[in-house]
Scaffold this motif. Structure first.
Motif, PDB file in Angstrom:
ATOM      1  N   ARG A   1       0.829  -1.199   0.000  1.00  0.00           N
ATOM      2  CA  ARG A   1       0.000   0.000   0.000  1.00  0.00           C
ATOM      3  C   ARG A   1       0.863   1.247   0.000  1.00  0.00           C
ATOM      4  O   ARG A   1       2.076   1.187   0.249  1.00  0.00           O
ATOM      5  CB  ARG A   1      -0.914   0.003   1.223  1.00  0.00           C
TER       6      ARG A   1
ATOM      7  N   VAL B   1       0.929   3.511   2.130  1.00  0.00           N
ATOM      8  CA  VAL B   1       1.482   3.752   3.456  1.00  0.00           C
ATOM      9  C   VAL B   1       2.800   2.993   3.649  1.00  0.00           C
ATOM     10  O   VAL B   1       3.703   3.455   4.354  1.00  0.00           O
ATOM     11  CB  VAL B   1       0.439   3.375   4.546  1.00  0.00           C
ATOM     12  N   ASP B   2       2.908   1.824   3.030  1.00  0.00           N
ATOM     13  CA  ASP B   2       4.151   1.052   3.124  1.00  0.00           C
ATOM     14  C   ASP B   2       5.300   1.780   2.433  1.00  0.00           C
ATOM     15  O   ASP B   2       6.432   1.777   2.931  1.00  0.00           O
ATOM     16  CB  ASP B   2       3.951  -0.328   2.498  1.00  0.00           C
TER      17      ASP B   2
ATOM     18  N   ALA C   1      11.895   3.443  -3.032  1.00  0.00           N
ATOM     19  CA  ALA C   1      10.985   2.640  -2.206  1.00  0.00           C
ATOM     20  C   ALA C   1       9.922   1.956  -3.076  1.00  0.00           C
ATOM     21  O   ALA C   1       9.585   0.785  -2.864  1.00  0.00           O
ATOM     22  CB  ALA C   1      10.318   3.532  -1.166  1.00  0.00           C
TER      23      ALA C   1
ATOM     24  N   SER D   1       5.651  11.273   4.268  1.00  0.00           N
ATOM     25  CA  SER D   1       4.214  11.117   4.464  1.00  0.00           C
ATOM     26  C   SER D   1       3.571  10.496   3.231  1.00  0.00           C
ATOM     27  O   SER D   1       4.142  10.516   2.141  1.00  0.00           O
ATOM     28  CB  SER D   1       3.565  12.478   4.738  1.00  0.00           C
ATOM     29  N   THR D   2       2.369   9.950   3.417  1.00  0.00           N
ATOM     30  CA  THR D   2       1.649   9.393   2.270  1.00  0.00           C
ATOM     31  C   THR D   2       1.300  10.489   1.264  1.00  0.00           C
ATOM     32  O   THR D   2       1.234  10.239   0.060  1.00  0.00           O
ATOM     33  CB  THR D   2       0.352   8.684   2.724  1.00  0.00           C
TER      34      THR D   2
ATOM     35  N   ASN E   1      10.398   7.061   4.535  1.00  0.00           N
ATOM     36  CA  ASN E   1      10.399   7.993   5.664  1.00  0.00           C
ATOM     37  C   ASN E   1       9.798   9.349   5.283  1.00  0.00           C
ATOM     38  O   ASN E   1      10.349  10.410   5.591  1.00  0.00           O
ATOM     39  CB  ASN E   1      11.820   8.180   6.209  1.00  0.00           C
TER      40      ASN E   1
ATOM     41  N   ALA F   1       5.478   5.032   1.975  1.00  0.00           N
ATOM     42  CA  ALA F   1       5.778   6.213   2.790  1.00  0.00           C
ATOM     43  C   ALA F   1       6.664   5.848   3.980  1.00  0.00           C
ATOM     44  O   ALA F   1       7.625   6.571   4.300  1.00  0.00           O
ATOM     45  CB  ALA F   1       4.473   6.841   3.272  1.00  0.00           C
ATOM     46  N   LYS F   2       6.350   4.721   4.602  1.00  0.00           N
ATOM     47  CA  LYS F   2       7.141   4.294   5.762  1.00  0.00           C
ATOM     48  C   LYS F   2       8.580   3.966   5.355  1.00  0.00           C
ATOM     49  O   LYS F   2       9.528   4.372   6.037  1.00  0.00           O
ATOM     50  CB  LYS F   2       6.481   3.067   6.398  1.00  0.00           C
ATOM     51  N   LYS F   3       8.739   3.263   4.235  1.00  0.00           N
ATOM     52  CA  LYS F   3      10.091   2.877   3.800  1.00  0.00           C
ATOM     53  C   LYS F   3      10.911   4.094   3.389  1.00  0.00           C
ATOM     54  O   LYS F   3      12.117   4.171   3.622  1.00  0.00           O
ATOM     55  CB  LYS F   3      10.002   1.887   2.632  1.00  0.00           C
TER      56      LYS F   3
ATOM     57  N   TYR G   1       5.653  -1.462  -5.860  1.00  0.00           N
ATOM     58  CA  TYR G   1       4.349  -0.843  -5.607  1.00  0.00           C
ATOM     59  C   TYR G   1       3.708  -0.391  -6.912  1.00  0.00           C
ATOM     60  O   TYR G   1       4.368   0.219  -7.761  1.00  0.00           O
ATOM     61  CB  TYR G   1       4.530   0.359  -4.672  1.00  0.00           C
TER      62      TYR G   1
END
Length: 337
Positions: free
Chosen positions: A3, A5-6, A39, A14-15, A12, A8-10, A45
């Protein structure tokens, strides 16, 4: 399933930043873009295209309507369109109108239904007022053909001038009894190329025998059949201008069935410079259109319309060229007395 969000997390971030990198990268710093793209690649993705369409009302799809999918000329035009479309994230939906104005109208309905963001028309058989109405509401570009007096952005060559150039080449080789196989006269291309033929003949004060002017359909079969009519005359033409290459190749085939030779007995010149013209025997003398450039320019203008950018002018005329090969020669007067 990966997703946003994944990603964005990788990366670092925001979505919202990931979303901007995907849809509006010009608003994001290059360093951030690179992090997000890494990412995306590592996580494999794939953005949810349907969700994006619901948010932006964009389909990232354009419709290209061609008059006849069997005509090889349009392959180069489509390649030019596809090349620029792909580079800008658009997919191309091809519509074959089959020389049918009602079918063209059905493709216009797809614009009304928001199934595409814009349209390139390589044909203009519909009533001008219908096309104008659609162009006032949606991004529409015309290529190859045009509508007289229209404000719709249009890309083409000067078909009248090009046909005149082709006919004049035969005249300069000494031909005076010249026939023409025109395109369909309910099309602007058929009309313009016939007009160019008449202009060349008038410029050199050469009379035109009405029986040597025949209306074809831009296909091989009509070139073959109408050349047969010329060959049945008591005084055959010494040269023939066919308004496209397919008809010219059909004409050459008809000449061969009568045990005559091209160009020794009859010279043939075509129009479009399709690939097969250069490998046919004899290789066809023809007018070459910048087909790839026509397609590319059409897509460029359509993107500008879809981005609501101003277009400097409505009509773009690209250069054509006479390609001299083997199908034309000076008239052999001893064979035509």
């Amino acid at each position: 399933m990966v997703r946003i969000v994944d990603v964005a997390k990788k990366a670092n971030v925001s979505t919202a930043t990931v979303s901007r990198v995907i849809s509006k990268p010009d608003t994001v710093r290059e360093e951030t873009i690179n992090k997000v793209l890494r990412a995306i690649k590592e996580l494999n993705y794939h953005p949810n295209v349907l969700a994006r369409q619901l948010r932006t009302s964009e389909t990232k799809t354009v419709i290209v309507v061609i008059p006849d999918i069997s005509n090889p000329f349009f392959s180069k035009v489509l390649r030019g369109i596809e090349n620029l479309a792909s580079a800008n994230g658009y997919q191309v939906l091809l519509g074959d109108a089959g020389n049918d104005s009602e079918q063209e109208s059905r493709y216009l309905d797809m614009l009304r239904q928001k199934k595409a963001d814009g349209m390139i028309l390589l044909t203009a058989k519909m009533k001008p007022e219908i096309v104008e109405e659609m162009a006032n509401e949606f991004p529409v570009v015309l290529a190859c053909e045009y509508i007289e007096g229209s404000s719709i952005p249009t890309i083409s060559i000067d078909n009248v001038s090009s046909a005149r150039k082709a006919t004049e080449y035969l005249i300069q080789l000494g031909h005076r009894r010249i026939g023409t196989i025109s395109g369909p006269l309910d099309s602007v291309l058929g009309q313009d190329r016939l007009k160019g033929f008449y202009q060349a003949m008038a410029r050199y004060s050469i009379s035109v025998d009405p029986v040597l002017v025949q209306e074809g359909h831009f296909n091989y079969e009509s070139g073959f059949n109408l050349m047969k009519k010329f060959l049945a005359l008591s005084r055959m033409p010494t040269g023939v201008f066919a308004a496209n290459d397919e008809m010219a190749l059909g004409a050459i085939r008809a000449i061969r069935t009568m045990n005559l030779r091209v160009p020794e007995d009859i010279s043939i010149i075509g129009f479009d410079d399709i690939h097969f013209s250069s490998i046919f025997e004899p290789a066809l003398t023809t007018i070459s259109q910048p087909a790839f450039e026509i397609g590319s320019k059409a897509m460029e203008l359509l993107i500008m319309l879809m981005d609501k950018k101003k277009i400097e002018k409505n009509q773009y005329i690209l250069d054509d060229s006479l390609v001299i090969r083997e199908s034309c020669s000076k008239i052999n007067k001893s064979l035509h007395v």
